[in-house]
Design a protein around this motif. Structure first.
Motif, mmCIF file in Angstrom:
data_model
loop_
_atom_site.group_PDB
_atom_site.id
_atom_site.type_symbol
_atom_site.label_atom_id
_atom_site.label_comp_id
_atom_site.label_asym_id
_atom_site.label_seq_id
_atom_site.Cartn_x
_atom_site.Cartn_y
_atom_site.Cartn_z
ATOM 1 N N ARG A 75 20.365 9.993 31.558
ATOM 2 C CA ARG A 75 20.798 9.835 33.282
ATOM 3 C C ARG A 75 20.251 8.889 34.023
ATOM 4 N N LYS A 114 25.809 28.504 31.692
ATOM 5 C CA LYS A 114 24.303 28.020 31.394
ATOM 6 C C LYS A 114 24.085 28.443 29.020
ATOM 7 N N GLU A 146 24.934 19.825 30.123
ATOM 8 C CA GLU A 146 24.911 19.969 31.354
ATOM 9 C C GLU A 146 26.120 21.379 31.983
ATOM 10 N N TYR A 147 25.823 21.704 33.087
ATOM 11 C CA TYR A 147 26.828 22.588 33.924
ATOM 12 C C TYR A 147 26.555 22.429 35.156
ATOM 13 N N SER A 148 27.951 22.741 35.409
ATOM 14 C CA SER A 148 27.175 22.690 37.246
ATOM 15 C C SER A 148 27.651 24.588 38.232
ATOM 16 N N GLU A 152 16.713 11.894 27.641
ATOM 17 C CA GLU A 152 18.015 12.695 28.057
ATOM 18 C C GLU A 152 17.249 12.196 29.984
ATOM 19 N N LYS A 158 29.413 17.252 29.866
ATOM 20 C CA LYS A 158 29.789 18.262 31.400
ATOM 21 C C LYS A 158 30.648 19.607 30.823
#
Length: 346
Positions: free
Chosen positions: A105, A70, A63-65, A101, A128
């Motif tokens: 979550r 990306k 994941e990424y904020s 996934e 993340k």
């Protein structure tokens, strides 16, 4: 100056290693009778451990904020997954992991893993990219005079520093009990001679530097995670040299479990504790000491661990636990002043 200190320390370390006593050879040892540990594995448990491939792990997509991260997510996934595989574990197929996934979550929030049957996993890991940064500083041209009165000139330059942070969570499946949370941090630097104080940098170079920081974060931080998830192996045999000052212990850490020459192995003993009042029984582990894997005898069933501590040699019993110790540095590197370096000739 820092590089010079690291080099001096590296030379000192290499001198100690090169002049020290090396591991004994199997041919120079003889089997020695050793008592069995109180909580040694049963025959069935030992066979199951030797046939197994560690924990079955679901590694979710990274994941990424920030959308800028990306493009780096697949690289982090591949790097981390390779380290998990080399530690003796098994990764659940990517396709199945992708299907799970959303459920993972939801389970992280609710604490309940609803899927039954096809999950076929023991551990879920969720990663993340929590922060990426790229900073620069400009240093003007300067001149200095050394001790001999000789003048030196340093052209102006820009220093670029990238930073990366990852937040990793590991859960047991299906209970969703938290194994641990981990913060990985990494960095990378480069310099470029220029008179432009704005420090321009092209996208490809910036991307490469950020990627280096992410690789450093995974490498530096994953050791603790891998240690938590490393499969338990067992001591099967002890072999002493002529005066019993050194010994080789046969353990069930095989090639597929990450056994390589020089890797550190920690020995533990299973212990039982009775909780007062409730009389509940809890099993734990007590650290005994450590050794390193010998270059001889690494195969599909196990390896030999070299031990030179006389007290530890006498303490280890058949059936005690042996676990690979995953440190910050790779096996062919040595940590000097917080940095991992390769020492030439070793």
């Amino acid at each position: 100056m820092l590089k010079k200190k690291i080099l001096v320390a590296a030379v000192a370390v290499s001198t100690v290693i090169l002049t020290g006593c090396g591991p004994v050879k199997v041919a120079d040892t003889t089997p020695t009778p050793v008592p069995e540990a109180e909580f040694a594995p049963t025959s069935e448990e030992l066979k199951a451990q030797m046939k197994g491939s560690g924990s079955k792990i679901v590694l979710s997509a990274v994941e990424y904020s920030d959308s800028a991260a990306k493009s780096f997510a697949p690289g982090v996934y591949d790097d981390f997954s390779q380290r998990l595989l080399k530690s003796g574990n098994t990764l659940v197929d990517r396709t199945l992991a992708a299907k799970l996934e959303d459920e993972l979550r939801a389970a992280e929030v609710s604490g309940k893993f609803q899927t039954s049957g096809p999950a076929d996993a023991d551990i879920a890991i969720m990663t993340k990219i929590s922060d990426l940064s790229l900073k620069h500083s400009f240093t003007k041209e300067y001149v200095w005079v050394d001790e001999d009165g000789e003048r030196h000139k340093r052209d102006s330059y820009c220093r670029f520093t990238s930073g990366a942070k990852l937040f990793v969570r590991a859960y047991k499946i299906p209970s969703m009990d938290l194994v641990n949370t981990y913060d990985y941090e990494g960095s990378a630097t480069m310099t470029s001679e220029t008179g432009n104080s704005n420090c321009p940098i092209n996208d490809a170079t910036a991307s490469s530097l950020v990627n280096e920081a992410l690789e450093d974060a995974v490498k530096s931080g994953s050791g603790e995670t891998l240690n938590d998830l490393a499969p338990e192996a067992y001591v099967l045999e002890r072999r002493d040299n002529e005066d019993a000052s050194k010994a080789l212990f046969r353990v069930t850490i095989a090639k597929k479990s990450g056994a390589v020459e020089g890797a550190k192995v920690k020995f533990y003993r299973k212990t039982r504790t009775i909780t007062p009042i409730t009389n509940e029984e809890r099993m734990g582990r007590m650290l005994l000491g450590e050794g390193e894997i010998s270059g001889e005898g690494i195969d599909t069933s196990g390896s030999y661990v070299y031990v030179k501590d006389k007290e530890l040699i006498q303490d280890i019993k058949i059936g005690d636990i042996a676990k690979l110790d995953h440190g910050k540095c790779d096996v062919d590197e040595t940590e000097v002043l917080g940095s991992c370096i390769k020492i030439p000739g070793l």
